[in-house]
Design a protein around this motif. Structure first.
Motif, PDB file in Angstrom:
ATOM      1  N   ALA A  44       0.830  -1.209   0.000  1.00  0.00           N
ATOM      2  CA  ALA A  44       0.000   0.000   0.000  1.00  0.00           C
ATOM      3  C   ALA A  44       0.860   1.253   0.000  1.00  0.00           C
ATOM      4  CB  ALA A  44      -0.929  -0.014   1.213  1.00  0.00           C
ATOM      5  N   ALA A  45       1.898   1.258   0.838  1.00  0.00           N
ATOM      6  CA  ALA A  45       2.782   2.425   0.915  1.00  0.00           C
ATOM      7  C   ALA A  45       3.462   2.669  -0.431  1.00  0.00           C
ATOM      8  CB  ALA A  45       3.826   2.222   2.008  1.00  0.00           C
ATOM      9  N   ALA A  46       3.887   1.597  -1.104  1.00  0.00           N
ATOM     10  CA  ALA A  46       4.566   1.744  -2.391  1.00  0.00           C
ATOM     11  C   ALA A  46       3.647   2.366  -3.432  1.00  0.00           C
ATOM     12  CB  ALA A  46       5.071   0.385  -2.873  1.00  0.00           C
ATOM     13  N   ILE A  47       2.382   1.945  -3.454  1.00  0.00           N
ATOM     14  CA  ILE A  47       1.414   2.511  -4.410  1.00  0.00           C
ATOM     15  C   ILE A  47       1.269   4.011  -4.177  1.00  0.00           C
ATOM     16  CG2 ILE A  47      -1.039   2.550  -5.031  1.00  0.00           C
ATOM     17  CD1 ILE A  47      -1.023  -0.513  -4.443  1.00  0.00           C
ATOM     18  N   LEU A  48       1.118   4.414  -2.928  1.00  0.00           N
ATOM     19  CA  LEU A  48       0.934   5.830  -2.606  1.00  0.00           C
ATOM     20  C   LEU A  48       2.197   6.639  -2.912  1.00  0.00           C
ATOM     21  CD1 LEU A  48      -0.892   5.481   0.844  1.00  0.00           C
ATOM     22  CD2 LEU A  48      -1.916   5.751  -1.426  1.00  0.00           C
ATOM     23  N   ILE A  49       3.336   6.096  -2.506  1.00  0.00           N
ATOM     24  CA  ILE A  49       4.609   6.816  -2.693  1.00  0.00           C
ATOM     25  C   ILE A  49       4.885   7.053  -4.173  1.00  0.00           C
ATOM     26  CG2 ILE A  49       7.128   6.527  -2.544  1.00  0.00           C
ATOM     27  CD1 ILE A  49       6.581   5.110   0.197  1.00  0.00           C
TER      28      ILE A  49
END
Length: 261
Positions: free
Chosen positions: A247-252
């Motif tokens: 999830a963090a990778a998608i947002l970043i």
């Protein structure tokens, strides 16, 4: 050069504790690093290496000295190495390093920072994965709110493949971090199911922090109430959450896309 060949050696026993106990790491202000790449990244990241222990049949004295000319070198045998080594793969080298301060006030941010914040992440493997993603995106900082794991846990060092040393990292309570973000005029977007809008509709080109929580409980109410905007990743399957590092990778990388990478 000093040699140690007994696992009963008091120094070796103290290093075993460093690997096993967060309390020992905290009391001594030191921790263990295993592997050439990790030690190299730690030195590059400004960590002070006190001691390097090496297994000569795997890693020669010449190779070891190339890593650091300031650290004390200690030659060890296979029995001692196996007692200290955390990984199954053998590189034949370990180091004792001094821990760094992780205060919010120590962070040096750019004029237009992009920050990752993770609240109460317990699994060292997830922390390591978040740090790898942060390094890949060259974020300004990673902040851990209400940390549940010691960041110098050997599994964090291992799972981050040394990215523990390549990122600026700070820790603090949720309240402290929210106050820090507001003081710095940094917008913060909280990934949560409640009262959220799709993540790709927001503008991350100004000073931004992206906030993620645990898969089990998500972010606390304090984050959701204070957020510039709560955001959600639209999901089209049966489940309503994904691994926190994914999830963090998608947002970043949406933020990086908006900023032109």
């Amino acid at each position: 050069m000093k040699q140690i060949t007994s696992v009963q050696n008091p120094f070796i026993k103290s290093l075993v504790l460093l690997g096993e106990k967060a309390k020992a790491r905290k009391q001594s202000g030191t921790f263990l690093i295993e592997g050439k790449r990790e030690i190299t990244l730690a030195i590059k990241g400004g960590y002070e290496i006190e001691t390097i222990l090496f297994l000569p049949e795997v890693c020669s004295e010449t190779e070891t000295r190339k890593l650091s000319n300031k650290a004390e070198l200690i030659e060890i045998n296979k029995e001692v190495y196996q007692k200290l080594a955390y990984r199954d793969t053998t590189e034949g080298i370990l180091a004792v390093a001094k821990a760094k301060s992780m205060q919010l006030s120590d962070l040096k941010l750019s004029e237009n920072p992009l920050i990752l914040i993770a609240e109460a992440i317990e699994k060292p493997g997830n922390i390591g994965a978040l740090l790898r993603t942060a390094d890949a995106a060259n974020l300004d900082a990673v902040i851990i709110a209400n940390p549940k794991s010691d960041l110098y846990n050997p599994n964090v060092v291992r799972s981050s493949v040394g990215c523990l040393f390549t990122n600026q990292i700070a820790t603090g309570t949720t309240s402290e971090i929210i106050a820090f973000l507001k003081e710095k005029n940094i917008n913060f977007y909280c990934a949560t199911l409640q009262n959220s809008t799709s993540y790709h509709t927001q503008d991350y080109t100004s000073p931004t922090a992206l906030v993620v929580g645990t898969e089990a409980t998500g972010l606390t109410q304090e984050w959701r109430d204070a957020a510039t905007q709560n955001i959600i990743i639209p999901m089209q399957g049966e489940i309503d959450s994904m691994n926190v590092s994914v999830a963090a990778a998608i947002l970043i990388f949406e933020a990086k896309r908006q900023r032109g990478f």
